[in-house]
Design a protein around this motif. Sequence first.
Motif: not given
Length: 52
Positions: A25-32
Motif C-alpha cells: 500500500d505504500q509506494l516510493k517516497e511514502g506515497f500511499v
Amino acid sequence: MKPFPDHLLFYKADVLIIGNTIVGDQLKEGFVLDETNDLRKELFVMKEIVEL
C-alpha cells in the motif's frame, strides 16, 4: 490484464508471469495507494495474484 481472462488456455499452466503489480500500500517516497486509486482497477495486488 485485469480482469484476468477466463480461458481454457490458462488452466493447469506450469508458470504464470504477471508484471506491473502493486506490492504494497505504500509506494516510493511514502506515497500511499488507497483503495480508491484507479491503479487498483488496472494492476493486480499480491492478494489477487495468490488467489489466481
